[in-house]
Write an enzyme that holds these catalytic residues in place. Structure first.
Site, PDB file in Angstrom:
ATOM      1  CE  LYS A  85       0.061  -4.521   2.898  1.00  6.29           C
ATOM      2  NZ  LYS A  85      -0.500  -5.933   2.254  1.00  6.29           N
ATOM      3  CE1 TYR A 123      -3.215  -2.611   5.827  1.00  6.36           C
ATOM      4  CE2 TYR A 123      -3.174  -0.289   5.203  1.00  6.36           C
ATOM      5  CZ  TYR A 123      -3.128  -1.550   4.827  1.00  6.36           C
ATOM      6  OH  TYR A 123      -3.427  -1.775   3.357  1.00  6.36           O
ATOM      7  CB  THR A 156      -0.773  -0.070   1.228  1.00  6.58           C
ATOM      8  OG1 THR A 156      -1.480   1.239   1.455  1.00  6.58           O
ATOM      9  CG2 THR A 156      -0.188  -0.397   2.379  1.00  6.58           C
ATOM     10  CG  ASP A 157      -0.905   4.997  -1.015  1.00  8.78           C
ATOM     11  OD1 ASP A 157      -1.630   4.215  -0.098  1.00  8.78           O
ATOM     12  OD2 ASP A 157      -1.720   5.994  -1.641  1.00  8.78           O
ATOM     13  CD  GLU A 158      -3.421   3.396   4.309  1.00  7.79           C
ATOM     14  OE1 GLU A 158      -3.363   3.506   5.406  1.00  7.79           O
ATOM     15  OE2 GLU A 158      -4.201   3.285   3.460  1.00  7.79           O
TER      16      GLU A 158
HETATM   17  P1  NAD Z   1      -9.550  -7.227   2.319  1.00  9.24           P
HETATM   18  O1  NAD Z   1      -9.402  -7.121   3.745  1.00  9.24           O
HETATM   19  O2  NAD Z   1     -10.688  -6.889   1.700  1.00  9.24           O
HETATM   20  O3  NAD Z   1      -9.296  -8.676   2.060  1.00  9.24           O
HETATM   21  C1  NAD Z   1      -8.273  -9.467   2.616  1.00  9.24           C
HETATM   22  C2  NAD Z   1      -8.320 -11.122   2.639  1.00  9.24           C
HETATM   23  O4  NAD Z   1      -7.284 -11.697   3.256  1.00  9.24           O
HETATM   24  C3  NAD Z   1      -9.714 -11.535   3.099  1.00  9.24           C
HETATM   25  O5  NAD Z   1     -10.390 -12.463   2.145  1.00  9.24           O
HETATM   26  C4  NAD Z   1      -9.351 -12.285   4.370  1.00  9.24           C
HETATM   27  O6  NAD Z   1     -10.002 -13.588   4.509  1.00  9.24           O
HETATM   28  C5  NAD Z   1      -7.866 -12.880   3.837  1.00  9.24           C
HETATM   29  N1  NAD Z   1      -6.912 -12.968   5.084  1.00  9.24           N
HETATM   30  C6  NAD Z   1      -6.870 -12.147   6.187  1.00  9.24           C
HETATM   31  N2  NAD Z   1      -6.138 -12.787   7.042  1.00  9.24           N
HETATM   32  C7  NAD Z   1      -5.743 -14.087   6.485  1.00  9.24           C
HETATM   33  C8  NAD Z   1      -4.812 -15.058   7.019  1.00  9.24           C
HETATM   34  N3  NAD Z   1      -4.069 -14.949   8.190  1.00  9.24           N
HETATM   35  N4  NAD Z   1      -4.700 -16.199   6.206  1.00  9.24           N
HETATM   36  C9  NAD Z   1      -5.217 -16.157   4.903  1.00  9.24           C
HETATM   37  N5  NAD Z   1      -6.226 -15.340   4.440  1.00  9.24           N
HETATM   38  C10 NAD Z   1      -6.331 -14.109   5.290  1.00  9.24           C
HETATM   39  O7  NAD Z   1      -8.502  -6.500   1.618  1.00  9.24           O
HETATM   40  P2  NAD Z   1      -8.230  -5.863   0.289  1.00  9.24           P
HETATM   41  O8  NAD Z   1      -8.627  -4.352   0.394  1.00  9.24           O
HETATM   42  O9  NAD Z   1      -8.723  -6.580  -0.861  1.00  9.24           O
HETATM   43  O10 NAD Z   1      -6.632  -5.703   0.153  1.00  9.24           O
HETATM   44  C11 NAD Z   1      -5.812  -6.723  -0.381  1.00  9.24           C
HETATM   45  C12 NAD Z   1      -4.437  -6.495  -0.060  1.00  9.24           C
HETATM   46  O11 NAD Z   1      -4.128  -5.175  -1.043  1.00  9.24           O
HETATM   47  C13 NAD Z   1      -3.806  -6.280   1.107  1.00  9.24           C
HETATM   48  O12 NAD Z   1      -2.545  -6.696   1.352  1.00  9.24           O
HETATM   49  C14 NAD Z   1      -3.723  -4.637   1.201  1.00  9.24           C
HETATM   50  O13 NAD Z   1      -2.774  -4.373   2.217  1.00  9.24           O
HETATM   51  C15 NAD Z   1      -3.648  -4.298  -0.204  1.00  9.24           C
HETATM   52  N6  NAD Z   1      -4.060  -2.941  -0.660  1.00  9.24           N
HETATM   53  C16 NAD Z   1      -5.207  -2.538  -0.446  1.00  9.24           C
HETATM   54  C17 NAD Z   1      -5.666  -1.308  -0.786  1.00  9.24           C
HETATM   55  C18 NAD Z   1      -6.925  -0.790  -0.588  1.00  9.24           C
HETATM   56  O14 NAD Z   1      -7.307   0.245  -1.037  1.00  9.24           O
HETATM   57  N7  NAD Z   1      -7.876  -1.775  -0.274  1.00  9.24           N
HETATM   58  C19 NAD Z   1      -4.724  -0.507  -1.423  1.00  9.24           C
HETATM   59  C20 NAD Z   1      -3.439  -0.789  -1.497  1.00  9.24           C
HETATM   60  C21 NAD Z   1      -3.243  -2.060  -0.995  1.00  9.24           C
HETATM   61  P1  TYD Z   2     -10.846   4.197   4.096  1.00 12.05           P
HETATM   62  O1  TYD Z   2     -11.532   3.649   3.290  1.00 12.05           O
HETATM   63  O2  TYD Z   2     -10.692   3.768   5.758  1.00 12.05           O
HETATM   64  O3  TYD Z   2      -9.154   4.236   3.777  1.00 12.05           O
HETATM   65  P2  TYD Z   2      -7.835   4.650   4.284  1.00 12.05           P
HETATM   66  O4  TYD Z   2      -7.821   4.825   5.600  1.00 12.05           O
HETATM   67  O5  TYD Z   2      -6.943   3.340   4.336  1.00 12.05           O
HETATM   68  O6  TYD Z   2      -7.320   5.562   3.484  1.00 12.05           O
HETATM   69  O7  TYD Z   2     -10.729   5.852   4.546  1.00 12.05           O
HETATM   70  C1  TYD Z   2     -10.509   6.902   3.456  1.00 12.05           C
HETATM   71  C2  TYD Z   2     -10.761   8.233   4.129  1.00 12.05           C
HETATM   72  O8  TYD Z   2     -12.020   8.271   4.432  1.00 12.05           O
HETATM   73  C3  TYD Z   2      -9.585   8.302   5.392  1.00 12.05           C
HETATM   74  O9  TYD Z   2      -9.305   9.601   5.074  1.00 12.05           O
HETATM   75  C4  TYD Z   2     -10.605   8.271   6.535  1.00 12.05           C
HETATM   76  C5  TYD Z   2     -12.014   8.699   5.979  1.00 12.05           C
HETATM   77  N1  TYD Z   2     -13.106   8.244   6.584  1.00 12.05           N
HETATM   78  C6  TYD Z   2     -14.125   8.962   7.068  1.00 12.05           C
HETATM   79  O10 TYD Z   2     -13.949  10.112   7.106  1.00 12.05           O
HETATM   80  N2  TYD Z   2     -15.396   8.388   7.952  1.00 12.05           N
HETATM   81  C7  TYD Z   2     -15.256   6.794   7.807  1.00 12.05           C
HETATM   82  O11 TYD Z   2     -16.262   6.295   8.070  1.00 12.05           O
HETATM   83  C8  TYD Z   2     -14.269   6.069   7.007  1.00 12.05           C
HETATM   84  C9  TYD Z   2     -14.418   4.555   7.065  1.00 12.05           C
HETATM   85  C10 TYD Z   2     -13.140   6.906   6.665  1.00 12.05           C
END
Ligand code: NAD
Ligand code: TYD
Length: 350
Positions: free
Chosen positions: A161, A157, A132-134
């Protein structure tokens, strides 16, 4: 060459899109989806491909080293695309241990199992880690994260990561494991669990519930449609250079409050409500602890070197997303009827 690809976290939001893309586009690859099905994992995300002959699901926990090693051996895994993680910042603030466990120890267990099985023969092998970019921390009003930006995570988080990214690079440097990493900005689209901003707000608009905006709503995120992220992962998997990192982003920055107003506008139109009706639902609440001000990705490297670019404009992506949630009420109701209520009331005191 034959590829047996282990995709971890394939029942989650981004993982399910990656699994779908690989299963449909590459009938010659064997796709093994490994997921422990936490609250965020849902096999209903994959009903359209579950019967395909090049697809198999295995329920397992990435932290369970012995199981992971057997699965890698038994399926003769040649490539790993690692997405499994605990992924929600607010949950990490309440329970940092599970984030360290899954994101750090789980990644380490996968790395070690792949290293042991491949045993120094790294031809036609790859360990691709999705991050992630975070990990880069928070930007001020200007500037962008590049692949050279120093890590500076602020939430449990992002700290977990960042640590997993370091372990992946360390395995590349120490054991020669063929690794690639990518760091992406905020994703949105179908099948996202309604704890994240966009699906949570869509669900609340539909149900006329308050929209909890943290702080003043001035934090900025860069948003990318999830299918474009899956396309980028496909591109990096096939064309990326070993040991490299690629930043993936949408060139699409939004202040939270401005994005919320777009969401409201499009949702009101699709729901047949008068424009702006749902603005009255906006409710400013206490800010998130350690809330990063701004994320913005410089995605020049992946654009110039691998010729990847986002395919969708934001307004188009948002409309498709809201439409999907409106057409898939049953999917949403299944999720929001269980433990979600408990999470929601604890998180938002509602
Ligand atoms: P998500 O929470 O929707 O899905 C995570 C999946 O991992 C779930 O299916 C869960 O059951 C599985 N999981 C969790 N713990 C596990 C374990 N111990 N063993 C096996 N499986 C397990 O997450 P997402 O949003 O789809 O993110 C997927 C990946 O992409 C993550 O690594 C996250 O850090 C990265 N990512 C997410 C975003 C975003 O905006 N959502 C952006 C950049 C990177
Ligand atoms: P989120 O979807 O949790 O992603 P991330 O924190 O990983 O960027 O949140 C996106 C943005 O929205 C973040 O600045 C937090 C804000 N946010 C709210 O203002 N209210 C909410 O209920 C949630 C879940 C997020």
């Amino acid at each position: 060459m034959n590829k047996n690809i282990l995709i971890t976290g394939g029942a989650g939001f981004i993982g399910s899109h990656v699994v779908r893309l690989f299963v449909n586009n590459y009938p010659d690859y064997n796709i093994i989806n490994l997921d422990s099905l936490t609250y965020a994992g849902n096999l209903k995300n994959l009903t359209d491909i579950e019967g395909k002959s090049n697809y198999k699901f295995i329920k397992a926990d990435i932290c369970d080293y012995d199981s992971i090693k057997s699965i890698i051996i038994n399926n003769e895994i040649t490539h790993v695309i690692h997405l499994a993680a605990e992924s929600h910042v607010d949950r990490s603030i309440k329970d940092p241990f599970s984030f360290a466990q899954t994101n750090i120890m789980g990644t380490l267990s996968l790395l070690q199992a792949a290293k042991e099985y491949w045993n120094g023969d790294f031809s036609n092998k790859l360990f691709y880690h999705i991050s992630t970019d975070e990990v880069y921390g928070s930007l001020g009003e200007s500037g962008f994260f590049t692949e050279e930006t120093k890590y500076d995570p602020h939430s449990p988080y992002s700290a977990s990561k960042a640590s997993s990214d370091h372990f992946v690079r360390a395995f590349g440097d120490t054991y020669g494991l063929p690794v690639i990493l990518s760091n992406c900005s905020n994703n949105y689209g179908p099948y996202q669990f309604p704890e994240k901003l966009i699906p949570l707000f869509i669900n609340n608009i539909v149900n006329n519930k308050p929209l909890p905006v943290y702080g003043k709503g001035e934090n900025v995120r860069d948003w990318l449609y999830v299918v474009d992220h899956a396309r980028a992962i496909d591109t990096i998997f096939h064309k990326g250079k070993l040991k490299e990192t690629y930043n993936i982003g949408g060139f699409n920055e939004w202040k939270n409050i401005d994005l919320i107003k777009v969401l409201i506008k499009v949702a009101d139109r699709l729901l047949g409500r008068e424009e702006g009706t749902s603005e009255k639902l906006i409710s400013y609440v206490q800010d998130r602890a350690g809330h990063d001000l701004r994320y913005a990705i410089d995605a020049t490297k992946i654009k110039d070197e691998l010729e990847w670019e986002p395919s969708l404009q934001f307004e188009e992506g948002i409309e498709k997303t809201i439409q999907w949630y409106l057409e898939n009420k049953e999917w949403l109701e299944n999720i929001t009827s269980g433990d979600y209520q408990k999470y929601y009331s604890e998180m938002y005191q509602k």
